[in-house]
Design a protein around this motif. Structure first.
Motif: not given
Length: 705
Positions: A177-183, A187-188, A437-439, A445-452
């Motif tokens: 999940l962290a890797a996919l969130s970074v990707i 992209i966005l 939406r992309p937002a 993704a930001l939530v996942v990265v923050g939790l990690v």
């Protein structure tokens, strides 16, 4: 055992035959953190007064003996069990001052250290092969029963098998999940930049600021990284060359906007590039416009280099030429990165159109391009298959492809991951798509990265903790004297199996156990000085932690690793960061290993510098440093992996300590007796200690004699 043990004389000069007389000038005490202070803490030799300092290190009051147990996994642990029993039967086991281990040698070494620690009076001893009544001692029987230490109870439906599967899946989820969130965030960020540059809904000044300011900021950032490596900067000349490159980029950008780009490539409300079903193939060129502008500026600068080559002989001309060369290379890098992002985006759009019914289908030019790529790959494969398999060309095809196969597969998987994330974003933006939406993707993704970042402990969320528990139960746990042998078959770790490194005592003092690891230094500021090894040698022992000879005692540390954690790090052969091997395999392998959470290494506070008592401010930050290969040996924390990633024989640190006699048990996989590990040791010692090892290996090779 061989008739004779050949070992190099590594001490620079004969040691003194007696201690210095009382009237001799006082020798300064060792500096804190120095190798001399480390050895003084390791071996308080009671048979002679201590002069202290470098003089004692280079000229110890008596010869020091070291025993090195090499890496080699369970093979090394099994072989060294018999070796130590043989040395015990010969009556020489008590002669060793140091026990140095790497990887699998550390498994058996940890058992011996824990066995000596648990009961005084075992110094120089080891459990024999046969005990009372000609039966194997309970400790030896335990080692045999747990030889399959990852899953002691065999069977697909056993508890151990289920625990292994659950641990692997539980480790995979947060990392993936962290890797996919970074990707997704990357992209966005790129699609947002494209929207600002080309959408009629964005203000005109924003596009100018992004293109021109982004170019200048990138050139400045590259130069700051260049200066951190202490390279000559030619500051004024670089500023002039950067402004010239910026002016040329801006001119090319405005020319492309006037003559080349399509009008209104975005529909009102559209946020993602090139999603219109009626868009012609040629309209995709606007996505590549920034790369084209940087490439055009690069071409003009190249022409200028040729035209003004006669001026390069002057000092000012030479400085400007060096600076302009850096600007040119960085413009090329910007163009390549932008083009790569655009191609990945288009690949994801194509993938989404294939997989999601009812969307725009693949265009004929797209199919033609894909066909050309596949045809080129097939032609290359056919070329390899048709080559003569002679000795000069590397033998069989598999043997030639094996060194590059991990890189190829890793890059393929990472590219497929990126295109899948692109396809998911595109599917949510379509008028009849998934209706997110992309937002929303960015927020998730930001939530996942923050939790990690906040909650993920890199030493616990991964396979390190599972591997540590299995090794502790199998090896240090075998010597758990508080439990009768018949009741010591639990596969879960039980109390007193493991021992904190700073609590090792009693007979564990001699031989003094050095658990050798690799401190990964992939993000070193001076890779050339490190000979592009990507690593330095690290040691965990009962007195503290050292990296390349600089050490700190465990009293400086907030968290002290256990003996099991030390041998797990020393045996972390399968890891995100693997020293020079990671440099050879490339960043895609590192990223994919982190994504799958195949991480056995250990993060510890750096014994030198700003480390020491503070915990991670954001524990998950270490995980992202692993993911992008940014570990070094100058920050607050160092990442430890298999000692074999630096030196697999475990003799390096014994030579650093000037042991006069070193017995090496080489259990590496070497069916051809090529002695690669010995060759690596010889190079390391020659480069780092200016010591030459000369040893005849012919008697060690297999043969009729």
């Amino acid at each position: 055992m061989p008739d004779a043990i050949v070992s190099p004389d590594v001490a620079p000069g004969p040691p003194p035959t007696h201690p210095a007389p009382p009237s001799a000038p006082a020798v300064p005490a060792p500096l804190p953190g120095s190798l001399e202070a480390l050895v003084a803490a390791e071996l308080p030799l009671d048979d002679a007064p201590r002069p202290g300092g470098e003089r004692w290190l280079k000229h110890p009051p008596r010869d020091l003996f070291g025993l090195a147990l090499s890496g080699g996994g369970i093979r090394s642990a099994t072989f060294n069990l018999g070796l130590l029993q043989g040395l015990r039967d010969m009556g020489v086991l008590g002669a060793f001052d140091y026990l140095s281990t790497v990887s699998g040698g550390g498994y058996l070494g940890a058992f011996w250290t824990a066995w000596r620690h648990r009961k005084p009076g075992r110094e120089g001893s080891f459990p024999s092969e046969l005990g009372a009544g000609n039966a194997a001692p309970p400790e030896v029987r335990h080692l045999r029963e747990f030889s399959n230490f990852l899953s002691p109870r065999l069977g697909i439906f056993s508890y151990d098998t289920g625990r292994l599967a659950v641990t692997a899946l539980g480790s995979l989820l947060p990392a993936a999940l962290a890797a996919l969130s970074v990707i997704a965030l990357a992209i966005l960020a790129w699609t947002s930049a494209v929207w600002v540059l080309f959408s009629p809904g964005a203000p005109a000044w924003a596009a100018t600021l992004l293109m021109d300011g982004g170019t200048l900021g990138a050139l400045a950032g590259f130069e700051l990284a260049w200066r951190r490596r202490k390279e000559p900067s030619d500051g004024a000349a670089y500023l002039q060359a950067s402004l010239l490159g910026l002016a040329l980029t801006a001119a090319a950008w405005y020319a492309a906007d006037y003559w080349w780009l399509p009008a209104d490539p975005y529909l009102p409300g559209q946020r993602l590039p090139a999603l219109r079903a009626d868009q012609a193939w040629t309209d995709w060129r606007y996505v590549l416009a920034p790369a084209a502008a940087w490439a055009a500026a690069l071409q003009v600068l190249l022409v200028g280099r040729w035209l003004f080559s006669s001026q390069a002989g002057t000092p000012a001309g030479l400085r400007f030429r060096r600076a302009a060369d850096r600007v040119r290379s960085r413009l090329l890098l910007l163009a390549g990165l932008w083009t790569g992002a655009a191609l990945l985006w288009y690949g994801g759009v194509l993938l989404e159109s294939w997989l999601v019914p009812g969307h725009a289908q693949v265009t004929i030019p797209g199919l033609g391009g894909l066909t050309a790529v596949l045809a080129a790959a097939f032609a290359r494969a056919q070329h390899l298959l048709s080559k003569d398999k002679t000795a000069g060309t590397g033998g069989k095809l598999l043997a030639r492809l094996k060194p590059v196969l991990p890189q190829v597969l890793a890059y393929a998987v990472v590219l497929l991951m990126v295109m899948c994330v692109v396809g998911l974003i595109v599917a949510g933006e379509r008028p009849h798509g998934l209706h997110f939406r992309p937002a929303y993707v960015a927020a998730a993704a930001l939530v996942v990265v923050g939790l990690v970042l906040v909650f993920m402990d890199p030493n616990e969320v991964g396979l390190h903790s599972f591997y540590r528990a299995r090794l502790v139960r199998a090896y240090p746990g075998a010597s758990n004297g508080g439990r009768p042998g018949s009741e010591n078959r639990e596969t879960e770790v039980v109390p007193l199996d493991d021992v904190p490194m700073d609590e090792l005592a009693n007979g564990a003092a001699r031989p003094f156990h050095l658990v050798c690891c690799t401190a990964n230094d992939l993000a070193s500021k001076d890779a050339m000085a490190g000979l592009y090894r990507g690593a330095k040698c690290a040691v965990l022992s009962r007195v503290g932690c050292s990296v390349d000879g600089t050490w700190a005692p465990w009293s400086d540390y907030r968290t002290v690793p256990t003996l099991g954690g030390a041998i797990t790090a020393s045996g972390a052969a399968f890891n995100t960061l693997m020293g020079s091997l990671s440099i050879r395999l490339g960043p895609a392998v590192t990223f994919l290993m982190a994504t799958l959470n195949l991480r056995l290494g250990l993060w510890v506070a750096n014994p030198g510098g700003t480390r020491k008592r503070k915990p991670f401010a954001t524990p998950g930050g270490a995980f992202f440093r692993e993911m992008f290969g940014r570990a070094n040996t100058t920050g607050g924390y160092v990442h430890l992996s298999d000692g074999g990633h630096f030196e697999n024989l475990a003799a390096y640190e014994l030579i650093r300590r000037h042991c006069r006699v070193i017995v090496v048990s080489d259990c590496g996989q070497d069916p051809d007796c090529a002695f690669d590990d010995l060759g690596n040791l010889v190079r390391r010692v020659r480069e780092d200690f200016d010591v030459e090892i000369r040893i005849e290996t012919r008697p060690l090779r297999s043969g009729a004699d």
